[in-house]
Design a protein around this motif. Structure first.
Motif, PDB file in Angstrom:
ATOM      1  N   ASP A  14     -18.485  -1.195 -16.182  1.00 22.61           N
ATOM      2  CA  ASP A  14     -19.053   0.042 -16.717  1.00 22.61           C
ATOM      3  C   ASP A  14     -18.667   1.203 -15.801  1.00 22.61           C
ATOM      4  N   GLY A  15     -19.198   2.372 -16.106  1.00 22.56           N
ATOM      5  CA  GLY A  15     -18.827   3.555 -15.337  1.00 22.56           C
ATOM      6  C   GLY A  15     -19.211   3.475 -13.875  1.00 22.56           C
ATOM      7  N   ILE A  16     -20.387   2.880 -13.597  1.00 20.15           N
ATOM      8  CA  ILE A  16     -20.847   2.788 -12.213  1.00 20.15           C
ATOM      9  C   ILE A  16     -19.924   1.887 -11.403  1.00 20.15           C
ATOM     10  N   THR A  17     -19.681   0.671 -11.901  1.00 20.06           N
ATOM     11  CA  THR A  17     -18.849  -0.275 -11.153  1.00 20.06           C
ATOM     12  C   THR A  17     -17.408   0.213 -11.052  1.00 20.06           C
ATOM     13  N   GLY A  18     -16.909   0.859 -12.094  1.00 14.29           N
ATOM     14  CA  GLY A  18     -15.550   1.383 -12.051  1.00 14.29           C
ATOM     15  C   GLY A  18     -15.393   2.475 -11.008  1.00 14.29           C
ATOM     16  N   THR A  19     -16.360   3.404 -10.982  1.00 12.39           N
ATOM     17  CA  THR A  19     -16.302   4.519 -10.030  1.00 12.39           C
ATOM     18  C   THR A  19     -16.408   4.031  -8.593  1.00 12.39           C
ATOM     19  N   VAL A  20     -17.427   3.206  -8.324  1.00  6.25           N
ATOM     20  CA  VAL A  20     -17.645   2.753  -6.947  1.00  6.25           C
ATOM     21  C   VAL A  20     -16.572   1.740  -6.535  1.00  6.25           C
ATOM     22  N   GLY A  21     -16.089   0.931  -7.484  1.00  8.35           N
ATOM     23  CA  GLY A  21     -15.013  -0.001  -7.161  1.00  8.35           C
ATOM     24  C   GLY A  21     -13.756   0.723  -6.714  1.00  8.35           C
ATOM     25  N   LEU A  22     -13.412   1.801  -7.407  1.00  9.17           N
ATOM     26  CA  LEU A  22     -12.264   2.613  -7.009  1.00  9.17           C
ATOM     27  C   LEU A  22     -12.497   3.244  -5.639  1.00  9.17           C
ATOM     28  N   LEU A  23     -13.722   3.705  -5.392  1.00  8.31           N
ATOM     29  CA  LEU A  23     -14.072   4.291  -4.100  1.00  8.31           C
ATOM     30  C   LEU A  23     -13.881   3.276  -2.975  1.00  8.31           C
ATOM     31  N   VAL A  24     -14.389   2.056  -3.173  1.00  9.42           N
ATOM     32  CA  VAL A  24     -14.277   1.014  -2.146  1.00  9.42           C
ATOM     33  C   VAL A  24     -12.807   0.671  -1.897  1.00  9.42           C
ATOM     34  N   ALA A  25     -12.024   0.589  -2.965  1.00  8.78           N
ATOM     35  CA  ALA A  25     -10.613   0.237  -2.814  1.00  8.78           C
ATOM     36  C   ALA A  25      -9.852   1.301  -2.012  1.00  8.78           C
ATOM     37  N   VAL A  26     -10.077   2.565  -2.346  1.00  7.67           N
ATOM     38  CA  VAL A  26      -9.337   3.643  -1.672  1.00  7.67           C
ATOM     39  C   VAL A  26      -9.769   3.775  -0.216  1.00  7.67           C
ATOM     40  N   VAL A  27     -11.078   3.861   0.015  1.00  9.77           N
ATOM     41  CA  VAL A  27     -11.570   4.021   1.386  1.00  9.77           C
ATOM     42  C   VAL A  27     -11.230   2.786   2.220  1.00  9.77           C
ATOM     43  N   GLY A  28     -11.367   1.583   1.624  1.00  8.76           N
ATOM     44  CA  GLY A  28     -11.023   0.359   2.340  1.00  8.76           C
ATOM     45  C   GLY A  28      -9.561   0.329   2.742  1.00  8.76           C
ATOM     46  N   TRP A  29      -8.690   0.755   1.834  1.00  4.52           N
ATOM     47  CA  TRP A  29      -7.248   0.793   2.130  1.00  4.52           C
ATOM     48  C   TRP A  29      -6.965   1.737   3.301  1.00  4.52           C
ATOM     49  N   ILE A  30      -7.592   2.893   3.300  1.00  6.13           N
ATOM     50  CA  ILE A  30      -7.383   3.866   4.378  1.00  6.13           C
ATOM     51  C   ILE A  30      -7.875   3.298   5.712  1.00  6.13           C
ATOM     52  N   ILE A  31      -9.043   2.657   5.697  1.00 10.97           N
ATOM     53  CA  ILE A  31      -9.608   2.107   6.931  1.00 10.97           C
ATOM     54  C   ILE A  31      -8.737   0.971   7.472  1.00 10.97           C
ATOM     55  N   VAL A  32      -8.208   0.136   6.577  1.00  8.87           N
ATOM     56  CA  VAL A  32      -7.326  -0.951   7.016  1.00  8.87           C
ATOM     57  C   VAL A  32      -6.072  -0.384   7.671  1.00  8.87           C
ATOM     58  N   ARG A  33      -5.481   0.648   7.069  1.00 18.10           N
ATOM     59  CA  ARG A  33      -4.272   1.260   7.646  1.00 18.10           C
ATOM     60  C   ARG A  33      -4.584   1.905   8.992  1.00 18.10           C
ATOM     61  N   TYR A  34      -5.702   2.587   9.080  1.00 17.43           N
ATOM     62  CA  TYR A  34      -6.071   3.250  10.336  1.00 17.43           C
ATOM     63  C   TYR A  34      -6.376   2.216  11.421  1.00 17.43           C
ATOM     64  N   SER A  35      -7.004   1.107  11.029  1.00 18.51           N
ATOM     65  CA  SER A  35      -7.339   0.059  12.003  1.00 18.51           C
ATOM     66  C   SER A  35      -6.090  -0.491  12.679  1.00 18.51           C
ATOM     67  N   ARG A  36      -5.004  -0.605  11.908  1.00 20.50           N
ATOM     68  CA  ARG A  36      -3.769  -1.176  12.449  1.00 20.50           C
ATOM     69  C   ARG A  36      -3.270  -0.356  13.635  1.00 20.50           C
ATOM     70  N   ARG A  37      -3.362   0.956  13.534  1.00 23.56           N
ATOM     71  CA  ARG A  37      -2.919   1.811  14.633  1.00 23.56           C
ATOM     72  C   ARG A  37      -3.975   1.907  15.733  1.00 23.56           C
ATOM     73  N   TYR A  38      -5.212   2.015  15.341  1.00 26.70           N
ATOM     74  CA  TYR A  38      -6.296   2.221  16.305  1.00 26.70           C
ATOM     75  C   TYR A  38      -6.426   1.034  17.250  1.00 26.70           C
ATOM     76  N   LEU A  39      -6.271  -0.191  16.720  1.00 27.72           N
ATOM     77  CA  LEU A  39      -6.477  -1.399  17.517  1.00 27.72           C
ATOM     78  C   LEU A  39      -5.162  -2.041  17.966  1.00 27.72           C
ATOM     79  N   ASP A  40      -4.067  -1.307  17.861  1.00 27.31           N
ATOM     80  CA  ASP A  40      -2.773  -1.848  18.267  1.00 27.31           C
ATOM     81  C   ASP A  40      -2.814  -2.224  19.752  1.00 27.31           C
ATOM     82  N   GLY A  41      -2.503  -3.479  20.049  1.00 31.59           N
ATOM     83  CA  GLY A  41      -2.507  -3.940  21.427  1.00 31.59           C
ATOM     84  C   GLY A  41      -3.814  -4.551  21.887  1.00 31.59           C
ATOM     85  N   CYS A  42      -4.885  -4.453  21.078  1.00 32.36           N
ATOM     86  CA  CYS A  42      -6.174  -5.045  21.458  1.00 32.36           C
ATOM     87  C   CYS A  42      -6.153  -6.548  21.178  1.00 32.36           C
TER      88      CYS A  42
END
Length: 260
Positions: free
Chosen positions: A1-29
């Protein structure tokens, strides 16, 4: 429905950004593999809370998200302040998890169905909810209050700033919003219980006012953002308590994007 579609897209986009940022932030840890596993476990469980139509699966996924986040908060084992804050968060989350699972069992006992769409339809059609269902809704509201770090159980959110910055982004943008999301998904049920709605207005309103005032006195940017999250969660829960479900959903999306 509209709720799950909206929040699902939000989780996917923000999660993707955080995963990409984590790769650089924790490089070498050290421990990066464990970090990635815990991060993906948390994101997958959050997505299941967003999209699942089975109430018990939702409650279990809610619990798994807490487990994954706890592992992420303990990423730096030498930071004593981080370990103490993670332990406080673990205690609060355990109580919230138990409340959510118990509420799911009580709702099944009252209506004989696990399907969220069926439960909300039955609640909308019933002249009055059974006592067990009303108690279950109050439990869900209390679990949401704990998950959203509302006063007076907000202290762990202010202290988890010792965690890696991408973990802070995941927490403040996503996991802390789960309480509001579950309330929005179960809106027809929650709206039938005046005590639950009153709790949301009182606790959310007081938290929004007090946390917003305290935020203006903080010097550390991350601590200021933590108090801001506490206040914004209060605003969102208050909107739920006033029956402004669409506004609460908009608030959830907006807060997630700018806070991440």
């Amino acid at each position: 429905d509209g709720i799950t579609g909206t929040v699902g897209l939000l989780v996917a986009v923000v999660g993707w950004i955080i995963v990409r940022y984590s790769r650089r932030y924790l490089d070498g840890c050290s421990g990066n593999a464990d970090y990635v596993r815990a991060l993906l476990l948390t994101l997958a469980s959050v997505m299941l809370v967003v999209s699942g139509n089975h109430l018990l699966v939702l409650a279990l996924a809610w619990t798994v998200s807490s487990v994954g986040l706890h592992r992420l908060l303990n990423f730096f084992p030498t930071r004593r302040a981080a370990l103490i804050a993670a332990h406080k968060k673990h205690v609060v989350a355990t109580v919230a998890n138990a409340g959510m699972v118990l509420a799911a069992l009580m709702l099944y006992s009252a209506f004989g169905s696990w399907q969220i769409d069926q439960l909300t339809a039955l609640a909308a059609a019933a002249p009055e909810l059974p006592a067990r269902a009303q108690a279950a809704v109050v439990l869900i509201v209390l679990a949401a209050i704990l998950k959203c770090a509302q006063l007076p159980v907000h202290g762990w959110l202010i202290q988890v700033m010792e965690a890696p910055t991408p973990v802070s982004a995941l927490l403040h943008a996503g996991v802390v919003n789960l309480g509001g999301l579950v309330l929005i998904r179960l809106a027809p049920l929650v709206a039938e219980v005046p005590l639950a709605m009153a709790l949301l207005v009182v606790v959310g309103g007081l938290t929004a006012a007090i946390a917003a005032l305290v935020m203006t006195t903080r010097i550390s940017v991350k601590v200021m953002l933590a108090w801001s999250t506490c206040a914004q969660m209060g605003f969102m829960l208050m909107q739920c308590g006033l029956g402004l479900w669409e506004m609460a959903l908009l608030h959830l999306v907006g807060h997630s994007l700018y806070k991440a």
